[in-house]
Design an enzyme around this catalytic site. Structure first.
Site, short mmCIF file in Angstrom:
data_model
loop_
_atom_site.label_atom_id
_atom_site.label_comp_id
_atom_site.label_asym_id
_atom_site.label_seq_id
_atom_site.Cartn_x
_atom_site.Cartn_y
_atom_site.Cartn_z
N SER A 86 2.73 20.93 29.32
CA SER A 86 2.53 20.37 30.65
C SER A 86 3.37 19.12 30.86
CB SER A 86 1.05 20.06 30.91
OG SER A 86 0.53 19.19 29.93
N GLU A 87 3.57 18.32 29.79
CA GLU A 87 4.48 17.18 29.87
C GLU A 87 5.20 16.94 28.56
OE1 GLU A 87 1.61 16.00 33.23
OE2 GLU A 87 1.26 16.48 31.13
N THR A 88 6.43 16.47 28.69
CA THR A 88 7.27 16.01 27.58
C THR A 88 7.76 14.63 27.96
OG1 THR A 88 7.97 18.26 27.01
CG2 THR A 88 9.38 16.45 26.27
N HIS A 139 -2.30 11.68 30.22
CA HIS A 139 -2.28 12.03 28.79
C HIS A 139 -0.91 11.75 28.17
CE1 HIS A 139 -0.31 16.09 28.90
NE2 HIS A 139 -0.30 15.99 27.58
#
Length: 276
Positions: free
Chosen positions: A46-48, A77
Protein backbone atom coordinates in the site's frame (compact mmCIF):
# COMPACT_ATOMS: atom_id res chain seq x y z
CA UNK A 1 23.14 1.22 -10.42
CA UNK A 2 23.51 1.83 -6.69
CA UNK A 3 22.85 -0.14 -3.52
CA UNK A 4 20.56 1.16 -0.76
CA UNK A 5 19.87 0.00 2.76
CA UNK A 6 16.35 -1.42 2.99
CA UNK A 7 13.88 -2.41 5.67
CA UNK A 8 10.33 -3.71 5.58
CA UNK A 9 8.52 -2.80 8.77
CA UNK A 10 5.27 -4.27 10.07
CA UNK A 11 3.21 -1.48 11.66
CA UNK A 12 0.37 -1.53 14.21
CA UNK A 13 1.28 -5.00 15.47
CA UNK A 14 3.67 -6.61 17.94
CA UNK A 15 3.54 -9.92 16.04
CA UNK A 16 5.04 -10.35 12.55
CA UNK A 17 2.65 -10.45 9.59
CA UNK A 18 -0.40 -9.24 11.52
CA UNK A 19 -0.08 -5.50 10.82
CA UNK A 20 0.50 -3.39 7.71
CA UNK A 21 3.94 -3.61 6.06
CA UNK A 22 5.78 -0.61 4.65
CA UNK A 23 8.91 -0.79 2.50
CA UNK A 24 11.54 1.77 3.59
CA UNK A 25 14.54 2.78 1.48
CA UNK A 26 17.31 4.60 3.36
CA UNK A 27 19.53 7.34 1.95
CA UNK A 28 17.40 7.70 -1.16
CA UNK A 29 18.53 11.21 -2.17
CA UNK A 30 20.08 9.91 -5.38
CA UNK A 31 16.89 8.29 -6.67
CA UNK A 32 14.73 10.00 -9.27
CA UNK A 33 10.96 10.40 -8.97
CA UNK A 34 10.47 7.69 -11.58
CA UNK A 35 12.79 5.27 -9.78
CA UNK A 36 10.83 5.79 -6.56
CA UNK A 37 7.50 5.35 -8.32
CA UNK A 38 8.74 2.28 -10.18
CA UNK A 39 10.00 0.61 -7.00
CA UNK A 40 6.70 1.35 -5.24
CA UNK A 41 4.80 -0.29 -8.09
CA UNK A 42 7.12 -3.28 -7.89
CA UNK A 43 6.73 -3.82 -4.13
CA UNK A 44 2.94 -3.61 -4.63
CA UNK A 45 2.51 -2.66 -0.97
CA UNK A 46 0.00 0.00 0.00
CA UNK A 47 2.96 2.33 0.61
CA UNK A 48 6.70 2.44 -0.02
CA UNK A 49 8.79 5.24 1.52
CA UNK A 50 12.11 6.91 0.88
CA UNK A 51 14.22 8.54 3.60
CA UNK A 52 16.11 11.65 2.47
CA UNK A 53 18.11 14.50 3.97
CA UNK A 54 15.77 17.17 5.39
CA UNK A 55 15.26 20.49 3.65
CA UNK A 56 13.84 22.12 6.79
CA UNK A 57 16.45 22.64 9.54
CA UNK A 58 13.83 21.72 12.16
CA UNK A 59 13.36 18.23 10.67
CA UNK A 60 15.37 15.09 11.35
CA UNK A 61 14.70 13.63 7.90
CA UNK A 62 12.47 14.10 4.87
CA UNK A 63 10.07 11.37 3.80
CA UNK A 64 8.49 10.69 0.43
CA UNK A 65 5.56 8.29 0.39
CA UNK A 66 4.45 6.38 -2.71
CA UNK A 67 1.51 4.07 -3.35
CA UNK A 68 1.48 1.80 -6.43
CA UNK A 69 -0.35 4.57 -8.28
CA UNK A 70 1.25 7.80 -7.05
CA UNK A 71 2.71 9.94 -4.26
CA UNK A 72 0.98 10.98 -1.02
CA UNK A 73 1.68 14.10 1.06
CA UNK A 74 1.11 12.12 4.27
CA UNK A 75 0.15 8.66 5.49
CA UNK A 76 0.13 7.21 8.98
CA UNK A 77 1.56 3.70 8.94
CA UNK A 78 4.42 4.80 6.62
CA UNK A 79 5.20 7.60 9.07
CA UNK A 80 5.48 5.20 12.01
CA UNK A 81 7.29 2.49 10.04
CA UNK A 82 9.79 4.93 8.52
CA UNK A 83 10.54 6.54 11.88
CA UNK A 84 11.12 3.04 13.30
CA UNK A 85 13.52 2.24 10.43
CA UNK A 86 15.35 5.57 10.78
CA UNK A 87 15.84 5.10 14.53
CA UNK A 88 16.86 1.45 14.14
CA UNK A 89 19.49 2.49 11.61
CA UNK A 90 21.04 4.84 14.17
CA UNK A 91 19.07 8.06 13.64
CA UNK A 92 19.31 10.53 16.51
CA UNK A 93 16.55 13.16 16.80
CA UNK A 94 17.61 16.77 17.34
CA UNK A 95 15.08 17.35 20.09
CA UNK A 96 12.52 15.67 22.32
CA UNK A 97 10.50 14.50 19.33
CA UNK A 98 11.40 12.82 16.05
CA UNK A 99 10.44 15.39 13.40
CA UNK A 100 9.50 14.22 9.92
CA UNK A 101 9.33 16.53 6.93
CA UNK A 102 6.81 15.46 4.30
CA UNK A 103 4.22 16.83 1.91
CA UNK A 104 1.95 18.24 4.65
CA UNK A 105 4.88 19.90 6.44
CA UNK A 106 6.49 18.85 9.72
CA UNK A 107 5.05 15.91 11.66
CA UNK A 108 6.19 15.21 15.24
CA UNK A 109 6.54 11.71 16.64
CA UNK A 110 6.94 10.82 20.28
CA UNK A 111 8.79 7.81 21.63
CA UNK A 112 7.39 5.89 24.56
CA UNK A 113 5.90 2.43 24.92
CA UNK A 114 5.37 2.73 21.16
CA UNK A 115 5.89 5.36 18.47
CA UNK A 116 3.04 7.81 17.93
CA UNK A 117 2.58 10.69 15.51
CA UNK A 118 0.75 13.95 16.14
CA UNK A 119 -2.27 14.02 13.85
CA UNK A 120 -1.74 16.71 11.21
CA UNK A 121 -4.39 19.32 10.48
CA UNK A 122 -7.07 18.20 8.06
CA UNK A 123 -6.79 19.38 4.48
CA UNK A 124 -10.54 18.96 4.22
CA UNK A 125 -13.17 18.44 6.92
CA UNK A 126 -16.86 19.07 7.34
CA UNK A 127 -20.08 17.50 6.05
CA UNK A 128 -20.15 15.12 3.09
CA UNK A 129 -22.25 15.97 0.05
CA UNK A 130 -25.36 13.84 -0.44
CA UNK A 131 -24.38 12.67 -3.92
CA UNK A 132 -21.05 11.43 -2.51
CA UNK A 133 -22.88 9.56 0.27
CA UNK A 134 -25.19 7.93 -2.27
CA UNK A 135 -22.14 6.81 -4.23
CA UNK A 136 -20.45 5.48 -1.08
CA UNK A 137 -23.56 3.54 -0.04
CA UNK A 138 -23.76 1.96 -3.50
CA UNK A 139 -20.04 1.15 -3.40
CA UNK A 140 -20.34 -0.44 0.04
CA UNK A 141 -23.44 -2.33 -1.13
CA UNK A 142 -25.57 -0.97 1.72
CA UNK A 143 -28.64 1.24 1.92
CA UNK A 144 -28.10 4.96 2.27
CA UNK A 145 -29.91 4.88 5.63
CA UNK A 146 -27.26 2.53 7.02
CA UNK A 147 -24.75 5.42 6.99
CA UNK A 148 -25.58 7.04 10.34
CA UNK A 149 -23.06 9.90 10.08
CA UNK A 150 -20.27 11.02 7.78
CA UNK A 151 -17.42 13.52 7.67
CA UNK A 152 -14.60 14.50 5.37
CA UNK A 153 -11.44 13.44 7.23
CA UNK A 154 -8.79 14.20 4.62
CA UNK A 155 -5.25 14.66 5.93
CA UNK A 156 -3.57 13.65 2.68
CA UNK A 157 -5.04 10.50 1.10
CA UNK A 158 -8.50 12.08 0.61
CA UNK A 159 -10.45 10.27 3.33
CA UNK A 160 -14.19 10.48 3.76
CA UNK A 161 -15.32 8.60 6.89
CA UNK A 162 -18.72 7.01 7.43
CA UNK A 163 -20.19 5.61 10.63
CA UNK A 164 -22.26 2.45 10.54
CA UNK A 165 -24.49 0.85 13.17
CA UNK A 166 -21.71 -1.08 14.93
CA UNK A 167 -18.49 -3.02 14.43
CA UNK A 168 -20.38 -6.05 13.12
CA UNK A 169 -21.87 -3.95 10.33
CA UNK A 170 -18.38 -2.77 9.35
CA UNK A 171 -17.01 -6.34 9.34
CA UNK A 172 -19.92 -7.51 7.18
CA UNK A 173 -19.19 -5.06 4.33
CA UNK A 174 -18.51 -6.56 0.89
CA UNK A 175 -17.70 -3.44 -1.14
CA UNK A 176 -17.62 -2.99 -4.89
CA UNK A 177 -14.23 -1.37 -5.65
CA UNK A 178 -15.31 -0.34 -9.14
CA UNK A 179 -18.33 1.52 -7.76
CA UNK A 180 -16.23 3.31 -5.13
CA UNK A 181 -13.79 4.30 -7.86
CA UNK A 182 -11.23 6.87 -6.73
CA UNK A 183 -12.93 7.62 -3.40
CA UNK A 184 -10.91 6.92 -0.24
CA UNK A 185 -13.58 5.63 2.13
CA UNK A 186 -13.18 4.75 5.79
CA UNK A 187 -15.94 2.83 7.58
CA UNK A 188 -16.16 2.85 11.38
CA UNK A 189 -18.43 1.10 13.87
CA UNK A 190 -18.32 0.83 17.65
CA UNK A 191 -17.80 -2.24 19.81
CA UNK A 192 -19.84 -2.72 23.01
CA UNK A 193 -18.53 -0.95 26.09
CA UNK A 194 -15.88 -3.04 27.85
CA UNK A 195 -14.59 -4.70 24.68
CA UNK A 196 -10.83 -4.80 23.99
CA UNK A 197 -11.19 -2.19 21.22
CA UNK A 198 -13.53 0.78 20.97
CA UNK A 199 -14.08 0.63 17.21
CA UNK A 200 -13.56 -1.48 14.10
CA UNK A 201 -12.22 0.41 11.07
CA UNK A 202 -11.92 -0.54 7.40
CA UNK A 203 -10.26 1.51 4.67
CA UNK A 204 -11.15 1.23 0.98
CA UNK A 205 -8.69 3.01 -1.32
CA UNK A 206 -9.02 1.65 -4.84
CA UNK A 207 -7.93 5.01 -6.24
CA UNK A 208 -4.50 4.48 -4.66
CA UNK A 209 -4.05 1.08 -6.28
CA UNK A 210 -5.10 -0.97 -3.20
CA UNK A 211 -8.72 -2.13 -2.78
CA UNK A 212 -8.47 -2.36 1.04
CA UNK A 213 -5.66 -1.16 3.27
CA UNK A 214 -4.97 -3.49 6.24
CA UNK A 215 -4.30 -0.88 8.97
CA UNK A 216 -4.41 2.85 8.37
CA UNK A 217 -2.90 5.53 10.61
CA UNK A 218 -4.06 8.54 8.61
CA UNK A 219 -7.68 7.37 8.56
CA UNK A 220 -7.62 6.62 12.28
CA UNK A 221 -6.21 10.11 12.87
CA UNK A 222 -9.06 11.66 10.88
CA UNK A 223 -11.65 9.57 12.73
CA UNK A 224 -10.18 10.68 16.06
CA UNK A 225 -10.39 14.32 14.98
CA UNK A 226 -14.04 13.73 14.07
CA UNK A 227 -15.29 11.52 16.92
CA UNK A 228 -12.69 11.73 19.70
CA UNK A 229 -13.94 13.13 23.01
CA UNK A 230 -17.56 12.87 21.85
CA UNK A 231 -18.59 9.50 20.45
CA UNK A 232 -15.18 8.12 21.43
CA UNK A 233 -13.17 8.65 24.65
CA UNK A 234 -10.00 10.73 24.72
CA UNK A 235 -7.96 7.51 24.77
CA UNK A 236 -8.93 4.28 23.06
CA UNK A 237 -7.72 1.40 20.86
CA UNK A 238 -8.97 0.87 17.31
CA UNK A 239 -9.09 -2.53 15.59
CA UNK A 240 -8.43 -2.83 11.86
CA UNK A 241 -7.56 -5.58 9.39
CA UNK A 242 -9.75 -8.29 10.92
CA UNK A 243 -11.41 -9.24 7.62
CA UNK A 244 -7.96 -9.45 5.99
CA UNK A 245 -6.75 -11.82 8.73
CA UNK A 246 -4.59 -9.12 10.30
CA UNK A 247 -4.71 -7.92 13.91
CA UNK A 248 -4.02 -4.23 13.68
CA UNK A 249 -4.23 -2.19 16.86
CA UNK A 250 -4.11 1.60 16.68
CA UNK A 251 -3.62 3.44 19.98
CA UNK A 252 -5.19 6.91 20.00
CA UNK A 253 -4.91 9.48 22.79
CA UNK A 254 -5.53 13.21 23.20
CA UNK A 255 -3.07 15.04 25.46
CA UNK A 256 -3.74 17.93 27.83
CA UNK A 257 -3.01 20.44 25.05
CA UNK A 258 -5.59 18.87 22.75
CA UNK A 259 -3.10 17.18 20.43
CA UNK A 260 -4.18 13.81 19.08
CA UNK A 261 -1.47 11.16 19.06
CA UNK A 262 -1.85 8.07 16.88
CA UNK A 263 0.47 5.22 17.82
CA UNK A 264 1.21 1.59 17.19
CA UNK A 265 3.78 -1.12 17.69
CA UNK A 266 6.39 -1.50 14.94
CA UNK A 267 8.84 -4.26 14.09
CA UNK A 268 11.28 -4.96 11.29
CA UNK A 269 10.47 -8.12 9.34
CA UNK A 270 12.92 -7.81 6.41
CA UNK A 271 16.31 -6.11 6.42
CA UNK A 272 18.95 -5.97 3.73
CA UNK A 273 19.85 -3.98 0.63
CA UNK A 274 18.41 -3.34 -2.81
CA UNK A 275 19.98 -2.32 -6.07
CA UNK A 276 18.39 0.34 -8.26
Amino acid sequence: MSSYEFRQVDVFTNEPMLGNPVAVVHGADGLSDEQMASFARWTNLSETTFLLRPGDPAADYRLRIFTPSGELPFAGHPTLGSAHAWLEAGGEPKGAYVVQECGVGLVSLQRGERLAFAAPDLLRGGPVEEDVLERIAAGLRIGRAEILAAQWADNGPGWVAVMLRDAEAVLALTPDPAALGDLAVGAVGTYPEGAECAIEVRAFVGGLGVDEDPVTGSLNAGIAQWLGGDVLPVAYVSSQGTVMKRRGRVHVATDDEGRIWVGGDTLTTIQGSLTL
